[in-house]
Every structure is written in C-alpha cells, then in structure tokens.
Motif scaffolding. Structure first.
Motif, short mmCIF file in Angstrom:
data_model
loop_
_atom_site.label_atom_id
_atom_site.label_comp_id
_atom_site.label_asym_id
_atom_site.label_seq_id
_atom_site.Cartn_x
_atom_site.Cartn_y
_atom_site.Cartn_z
N CYS A 111 3.20 3.87 -3.87
CA CYS A 111 2.38 3.55 -5.03
C CYS A 111 0.99 4.16 -4.89
O CYS A 111 0.45 4.75 -5.84
CB CYS A 111 2.31 2.04 -5.21
SG CYS A 111 1.48 1.50 -6.71
N GLN B 109 4.21 -2.47 -4.79
CA GLN B 109 3.41 -2.27 -5.99
C GLN B 109 2.69 -3.56 -6.40
O GLN B 109 1.55 -3.51 -6.88
CB GLN B 109 4.27 -1.78 -7.15
CG GLN B 109 3.46 -1.40 -8.37
CD GLN B 109 4.28 -0.78 -9.47
OE1 GLN B 109 4.43 -1.38 -10.53
NE2 GLN B 109 4.83 0.41 -9.22
N VAL C 98 0.28 0.43 -13.20
CA VAL C 98 -0.47 1.31 -12.31
C VAL C 98 -0.60 2.67 -12.98
O VAL C 98 0.38 3.25 -13.45
CB VAL C 98 0.23 1.44 -10.94
CG1 VAL C 98 -0.55 2.36 -10.03
CG2 VAL C 98 0.40 0.07 -10.30
N SER D 83 6.89 -6.86 -3.95
CA SER D 83 6.99 -5.41 -3.73
C SER D 83 5.66 -4.86 -3.26
O SER D 83 4.61 -5.51 -3.37
CB SER D 83 7.40 -4.70 -5.03
OG SER D 83 6.34 -4.76 -5.98
N PHE E 262 -0.34 -3.61 -4.36
CA PHE E 262 -1.32 -2.66 -4.91
C PHE E 262 -2.11 -3.31 -6.04
O PHE E 262 -3.34 -3.20 -6.10
CB PHE E 262 -0.59 -1.41 -5.40
CG PHE E 262 -1.50 -0.34 -5.94
CD1 PHE E 262 -1.87 0.74 -5.14
CD2 PHE E 262 -1.97 -0.37 -7.24
CE1 PHE E 262 -2.71 1.74 -5.63
CE2 PHE E 262 -2.81 0.60 -7.73
CZ PHE E 262 -3.18 1.67 -6.93
N LYS E 263 -1.42 -4.00 -6.94
CA LYS E 263 -2.10 -4.64 -8.07
C LYS E 263 -3.05 -5.73 -7.59
O LYS E 263 -4.17 -5.87 -8.12
CB LYS E 263 -1.06 -5.21 -9.03
CG LYS E 263 -0.22 -4.15 -9.73
CD LYS E 263 0.87 -4.76 -10.61
CE LYS E 263 1.72 -3.67 -11.26
NZ LYS E 263 2.79 -4.26 -12.12
N GLU F 270 6.62 0.94 0.29
CA GLU F 270 6.47 0.83 -1.16
C GLU F 270 5.00 0.91 -1.56
O GLU F 270 4.64 1.54 -2.56
CB GLU F 270 7.08 -0.49 -1.65
CG GLU F 270 8.59 -0.53 -1.59
CD GLU F 270 9.17 -1.90 -1.90
OE1 GLU F 270 10.40 -2.04 -1.84
OE2 GLU F 270 8.40 -2.82 -2.22
#
Length: 373
Positions: free
Chosen positions: A344, A299, A54, A297, A302-303, A340
């Motif tokens: 991010c 993150q 990220v 997670s 997010f990905k 989380e």
C-alpha cells in the motif's frame, strides 16, 4: 502434538478470519467475534475503514522504503502490535506462549493481558528478547496491583498499558445465543495467587451498576497512584474522547490508545478510527497515539497511520491466526500484514511511515466494501 502447518487458502491476512470457523467451536467463535450487546460497535469499527480510499501517487522513488519506527524508545520493524487478548486458551492450548513466540520471531511488540491463560513470567520467557508490554487491570486490593507491577517489571516488560474502559462489559447477544460459557480451563493465571475480594453487600436501594459493578472502576486518583507506583511508562487504553486524551497527557501518561475495547465495552460507541483524528488534534503531533479496533489488513493500518496513529494493535485477527495455526499462524499473519502495508505504501508513494499523511486518503461518498471473510 503434530507441528503446526499453514492451511491452504491463505492469501491475505483477512483470510485467517475466514478460516477460523473450521478451527473453533461455534460458541467460542461467537464469543471471540462478538463484542457487547448487539455488536453495533464491532460493526462500526470495520465500517469506518470503508469510508476512506487510498490515493495512488506516481513516479515516486520508494526503492529505499521500509516500515521501521521508534516507539517508546524501541526500534520496531513494523507498526503492528499484538493487542492484549484475554483467555487465549480459548483459541489454542499453548495460548499466549505461542503468541509470544510469534512476536519474538517477527520482532513484534507483544502486549500481554492481565487475564492471560499463561502467567506473565511464562509469556516473557517465550518472548525472549522481544519487546513486550503488560496490560493492567487495577485490582480491588492495591497490594495485588503492586505485586502485578513488580512481577511485570521483574519479567522484563517495558511498559504498562492501563485499560480504562472495561469496568462494565455486557455480553454479546450472539455469544449468549451460541451458549458460550468460559470453560474451566480458561482461568486468569496471573491472578491465581490473589484471594478474591469479597463483594460489598448492596443495600436495597443500591444499583447493581453504580454501587456494584462500578465500585472499583478506575478514577483519576487511581491513575495518579499508579503513576507513582511503577517505574515503567504507563499508557492509557480505551480513549475515545479528545478531552480525556488531553487530560491523560497532562496527568503524565506515556501515550494513549484510541480504543473501544473491540466493541466489548459500550455498545453503540463510535468506531475507534472515527475518533482518531480528534484525539490526535487534542494531544498534538508529538504525543504517542496508537489505534486499536477493526484492523484486518495492511491497508487498514495505512489508513490509521494517515489519520494520526503512530502504530496499531491487532486483537481478533491475532486470535483467529492462533486458532488456525498456532505460533506459526500468528507469525505468518504478522508477515502478511507487514507486506500488505508495504504494498500500500509503495503504490501511495510513501517510502517510510512518516510519509503517510492525511492527504494520502480521500473520503468515499459510497463506502468501499470491507475485506470479505
């Protein structure tokens, strides 16, 4: 029974996986953690996230930030859905009822499995006014499938998730080595009232796979029948090939879920995250696409969102939290995941989910370590 308590040492969502061995017998843990065959695809699902980093952004005003989204006509506080996990009594006596209570407490959309330990009506009651979908395995007898659909509609489920990739599931070698056998108390409560269909006898030259296990595997004709048999929107789960996604979109599916069944179907299939961009490109920007597989997670979520998902489903991590601390654990897990994700987003300069785009990620020549568990 004493009320559930959160154990010490829970700092991140992934910690539930680390603590699960203390709360699950070794054979059940091996089954839950494993997939199919050599668990190759289970490992691939996790490794795929490590190939992306990220990219932080500076001086972005995110003070009005949030993680809300509109999905299937409903406003949800975050993009995490609880995946349809079968036989949750393996993890906790209250099984899916505990999970449903956690879903209601956190505003999370729950997807209840056909193979749940608790009847879908009990799950719906525990979920209260919360968003809930019903995952469907087509039954050999269409009358039984119709009855499941009617029960789901009557219990207030707002969508059907049709699993398409699980007609054959070879057991995980790790689960076999651990001696796992489904215990007698773990029955499919939703199917208890339906007499089992007698298997068709195989001729000497018939295959146990083609003429046996695949005899009742879903076809395009079955999908069209299902779309006409229910008033609810139908999502297709188990999509990896972009052409399949395009055809499902054209056939009338409400959305697709990019998934390899958590590595429990074809061992050696690609990671869900690896196929996500191609599926998104195939169906266009506005067609709903969810991702299932490997999320540990905020993150990770997010990905997935950056690579084309509208939301993500949580499977094994949900089960670990259920085993560790019941409904409280699942609710706490969802809170950790949301926070989380927010952390991010804030550091990547994204105040809303719509701000998470592919340019928020950079490929890693040397994969990053995944969350230690």
């Amino acid at each position: 029974m004493e009320p559930e308590r959160l154990p010490t040492g829970l700092f991140n969502a992934a910690d539930y996986e680390r603590l699960a061995p203390a709360h699950l017998p070794a054979d059940r843990l091996a089954y839950i953690a494993g997939g199919g065959g050599w668990d190759t695809t289970v490992a691939a699902n996790r490794a795929a996230f490590a190939r992306w980093a990220v990219l932080p952004r500076l001086l972005r005003d995110v003070r009005g930030g949030h993680t809300r989204l509109r999905l299937a006509g409903q406003v949800l506080p975050h993009p995490f859905l609880l995946a349809p996990v079968a036989h949750q009594r393996l993890a906790h006596p209250d099984a899916e009822v505990a999970t449903a209570r956690a879903a209601e407490a956190t505003g999370t959309c729950l997807v209840a499995s056909t193979l749940s330990s608790q009847p879908l009506e009990a799950i719906a009651q525990a979920a209260g006014s919360g968003a809930r979908w019903f995952q469907l395995y087509l039954q050999p007898e269409r009358a039984h499938t119709r009855d499941l659909l009617a029960r789901a509609e009557g219990a207030g489920f707002s969508a059907i998730v049709l699993t398409l990739d699980a007609s054959i599931q070879l057991p995980s070698r790790s689960a076999l080595a651990a001696g796992f056998v489904l215990p007698p108390e773990c029955t499919a409560a939703n199917l208890a009232g339906y007499p089992p269909s007698a298997p068709a006898p195989l001729r000497p030259d018939d295959s146990r796979i083609f003429q046996g296990a695949m005899r009742h595997a879903p076809t395009w004709d079955d999908l069209q029948w299902l779309l006409s048999a229910t008033r609810l929107p139908v999502w297709a789960k188990g999509v990896l090939h972009p052409e399949d996604a395009r055809q499902l979109q054209a056939a009338g599916a409400a959305g697709v879920i990019v998934s390899n069944h958590g590595g429990r179907s074809l061992d050696g299939a690609p990671a869900s995250l690896s196929m996500l961009p191609a599926v998104r490109a195939a169906v266009g920007a506005d067609f709903p696409v969810l991702l299932d597989g490997g999320i540990r997670s905020g993150q990770d979520a997010f990905k997935a969102l950056a690579l084309g998902a509208d939301a993500v489903l949580i499977g094994r991590l949900q089960t670990y939290a259920l085993a560790v601390a019941g409904a409280l654990g699942v609710a706490h897990l969802l809170t950790l995941l949301q926070e989380e994700l927010q952390a991010c987003m804030a550091q990547a300069g994204c105040a809303a989910l719509a701000d998470i785009t592919p340019d928020a990620l950079v490929p890693c020549p040397d994969p990053l370590p995944t969350s230690p568990c």
